[in-house]
Enzyme design. Structure first.
Site, mmCIF file in Angstrom:
data_model
loop_
_atom_site.group_PDB
_atom_site.id
_atom_site.type_symbol
_atom_site.label_atom_id
_atom_site.label_comp_id
_atom_site.label_asym_id
_atom_site.label_seq_id
_atom_site.Cartn_x
_atom_site.Cartn_y
_atom_site.Cartn_z
ATOM 1 N N TYR A 243 -5.658 -8.515 -5.387
ATOM 2 C CA TYR A 243 -6.923 -9.248 -5.307
ATOM 3 C C TYR A 243 -7.007 -10.377 -6.320
ATOM 4 O O TYR A 243 -8.019 -11.064 -6.399
ATOM 5 C CB TYR A 243 -8.108 -8.280 -5.451
ATOM 6 C CG TYR A 243 -8.247 -7.429 -4.228
ATOM 7 C CD1 TYR A 243 -7.273 -6.484 -3.932
ATOM 8 C CD2 TYR A 243 -9.298 -7.583 -3.344
ATOM 9 C CE1 TYR A 243 -7.359 -5.706 -2.801
ATOM 10 C CE2 TYR A 243 -9.387 -6.808 -2.208
ATOM 11 C CZ TYR A 243 -8.426 -5.873 -1.943
ATOM 12 O OH TYR A 243 -8.502 -5.105 -0.816
ATOM 13 N N LYS B 222 1.973 3.965 -4.292
ATOM 14 C CA LYS B 222 3.218 3.887 -3.515
ATOM 15 C C LYS B 222 4.349 3.645 -4.508
ATOM 16 O O LYS B 222 5.088 2.655 -4.418
ATOM 17 C CB LYS B 222 3.073 2.747 -2.493
ATOM 18 C CG LYS B 222 4.199 2.640 -1.485
ATOM 19 C CD LYS B 222 4.045 3.561 -0.303
ATOM 20 C CE LYS B 222 5.240 3.441 0.616
ATOM 21 N NZ LYS B 222 5.204 4.454 1.694
ATOM 22 N N ASP C 46 0.426 6.761 1.669
ATOM 23 C CA ASP C 46 0.397 6.893 3.134
ATOM 24 C C ASP C 46 -0.027 8.295 3.552
ATOM 25 O O ASP C 46 -0.942 8.454 4.369
ATOM 26 C CB ASP C 46 1.728 6.470 3.793
ATOM 27 C CG ASP C 46 2.939 6.773 2.942
ATOM 28 O OD1 ASP C 46 2.789 7.526 1.967
ATOM 29 O OD2 ASP C 46 4.033 6.274 3.249
ATOM 30 N N ASP D 241 -9.655 0.036 -1.409
ATOM 31 C CA ASP D 241 -10.457 -0.679 -0.408
ATOM 32 C C ASP D 241 -10.326 0.022 0.944
ATOM 33 O O ASP D 241 -11.313 0.336 1.619
ATOM 34 C CB ASP D 241 -9.924 -2.124 -0.320
ATOM 35 C CG ASP D 241 -10.859 -3.047 0.431
ATOM 36 O OD1 ASP D 241 -11.889 -2.568 0.930
ATOM 37 O OD2 ASP D 241 -10.548 -4.249 0.518
#
Ligand code: NAI
Length: 485
Positions: free
Chosen positions: A129, A176, A209, A233
């Site tokens: 972001y 991740k 995930d 988000d």
């Protein structure tokens, strides 16, 4: 009941904003919230005056003065160089933590997950972001993901302190880091480091995930979840959606000195002006605000009246279901039903109680001082545009390297995969390449040596688009290895 009024800045916003703000303010007032309101204008009217950020200077002054912002949703104009007011406010005021409780209200509000009661704590300023993006070549765009140690320490500590203050038992971190070993790896490592200071709280880490999939399939197994910005988000929208309605969620954006409270949904232009919007999201945002400013007793009074209204089946159209609901009401009718129940407790839901929650937001400890590490420049990654094969590129580049450079060409990569030496014929290559020049023994290389090499390459018509210095920190590489390298 508090005697001193707390100044807060308030904005009615766009679309359904004014309707749900009116209902919220009426409930706050009659429940005995001691507030001194300073109204500011944000959103469409301000954008229409040509202010690209959607907020004027005098409004910033109010926010800095009161340090508390109750904000209705606004309509973000599409195109025209207008910036998202939400992102601007968050980043300008350093609101680093986005806190979103996601609770289901079964059997009164239809949901596949009747026992869900989790809180998402999303880092609000860093990650992708930063919006630091480049077109690196004709074919390749790149976006820079930034994760900092102080930024991560703040959000992770906030998550544990929140869990402690709110009687939560478990904090789950999702990243991740099997792929992004440096950025997400840092987030995970700091989670482990800080988590060790909270032995009474259970903690676990999940790869994002499977973590997101589990939030969708088994949300009742989660308690507090802390995530970097982008994952937060996405996961917070999944979690809000599966509670039953976006109209029910409130959220807070917390900074060191200032905090903003709002509904999770937008300005709902499709139902604006019809008097049917559900004010619950903003009202629950206001409940979080009252806890933050030390009026937890009023917050509980409102929250309990609201829970009783929901279990009495008095519902706005977004959650009304024949059978589960008893009466369909508009914004005003819902507001009156909550007002009628002030002082009552829910019978089916667990009553809200904010007695143990410290006022004034969480007092966070100072960040740890960082140990000095020995930082050594050991090479440079050079990006360039080239139409041809890796072998041909290497043939062009190798003659540019001189003994005095102290570096060798270690590898060429394309889209992160090593294609020279020993590239595989099947690897697809775009027109943007990365060349890694590195010292043989981890010795220091001077900037002037790198500039000399780049100058020779330039003269050989190999024009770089980016040069990224490579450092080691206490001998450990501060850069990732390319895949397949
Ligand atoms: P939205 O959240 O405004 O609406 C999505 C759907 O949910 C619509 O069908 C709407 O009618 C319904 N809905 C939303 N809130 C409701 C409520 N309180 N009661 C009953 N139904 C409700 O999302 P959308 O349509 O994508 O965005 C509309 C505008 O809001 C856009 O300009 C967007 O940029 C802005 N927005 C602003 C936010 C903020 O100020 N915090 C957050 C999200 C979007």
């Amino acid at each position: 009941m508090p005697t001193n009024k707390t100044p807060i800045t308030m904005a009615r916003g766009d679309g359904i904003g004014p309707e749900i703000m009116d209902a919220t303010l009426r409930i706050l007032d009659q429940a005995g919230a001691a507030l001194e309101l300073e109204e500011i204008e944000i959103g469409k009217a301000v954008y229409d005056r040509g202010v690209k950020s959607g907020i004027e200077d005098k409004s910033w002054a109010s926010l800095r003065r009161t340090k508390v912002f109750l904000k209705a949703p606004i309509t973000t104009p599409q195109g025209g160089g207008f910036k998202s007011l939400n992102v601007t406010v968050r980043k300008t005021l350093g609101l680093y933590a986005n806190v979103r409780p996601c609770v289901s209200y079964a059997p009164f509000v239809e949901t596949k997950h009747p026992n869900m009661d989790l809180v998402i704590i999303r880092e609000n300023e860093e990650d992708l972001y930063g919006g630091i993006e480049y077109r690196q070549s004709h074919e390749v765009m790149a976006s820079l993901k930034i994760i900092s140690r102080p930024g991560t320490e703040r959000i992770v500590r906030y998550a544990f302190e929140y869990a402690k203050a709110n009687g939560r038992k478990k904090v789950t971190c999702m990243t991740k880091d099997n792929i992004m070993k440096m950025t997400d790896g840092l987030f995970h490592r700091i989670f482990d480091e800080i988590g060790a200071e909270y032995p009474e709280i259970e903690k676990n880490h999940m790869i994002i995930d499977i973590g997101a999939a589990r939030v969708a399939s088994a949300p009742h197994t989660f308690d507090v979840i802390v995530l970097p910005n982008l994952y937060g988000d996405i996961v917070s929208d999944i979690a809000a959606e599966i509670t039953g309605s976006v109209g029910l969620g409130g959220s807070s954006n917390i900074g060191e000195n200032i905090a903003m409270f709002e509904a999770v949904h937008g300005s709902a232009p499709d139902i604006a002006g019809k008097g049917i919007a559900n004010p619950s999201g903003l009202l629950l945002g206001a409940v979080m605000m009252l806890v933050h400013i030390g009026q937890g007793d009023v917050a509980a009074r409102i929250h309990n009246a609201w829970l009783k209204t929901i279990e009495d089946g008095i519902h706005t159209g977004d959650i009304f279901r024949p059978g589960a609901s008893r009466e369909k009401v508009g914004t005003d009718g819902f507001c009156k039903a909550v007002l009628d129940r002030l002082g009552q407790m829910p019978e089916k839901f667990r009553p809200a109680n904010y007695n143990g929650v410290p006022p004034g937001g969480m007092k966070m400890p100072r960040l740890a001082a960082y140990r000095d590490e020995e930082k050594v420049r050991v090479g440079v990654d050079v990006s360039l545009t080239y139409d041809g094969t890796a072998e041909k590129l290497a043939e062009k580049v190798l003659p540019c390297i001189e003994e005095a450079d102290g570096m060798e060409l270690q590898m060429i990569s394309n889209r992160g995969t090593v294609v020279w030496p020993n590239g595989q014929p099947d690897t697809f290559c775009a027109d943007n390449w990365r060349l890694r020049f590195i010292t043989k023994d981890g010795a220091n290389v001077r900037t002037s040596q790198i500039i000399a090499l780049l100058d020779r390459m330039n003269k050989a018509d190999i024009n770089f688009t980016k040069a990224q210095m490579l450092f080691t920190f206490d001998g450990k590489p501060g850069f990732s290895a390319a895949q397949g390298g």
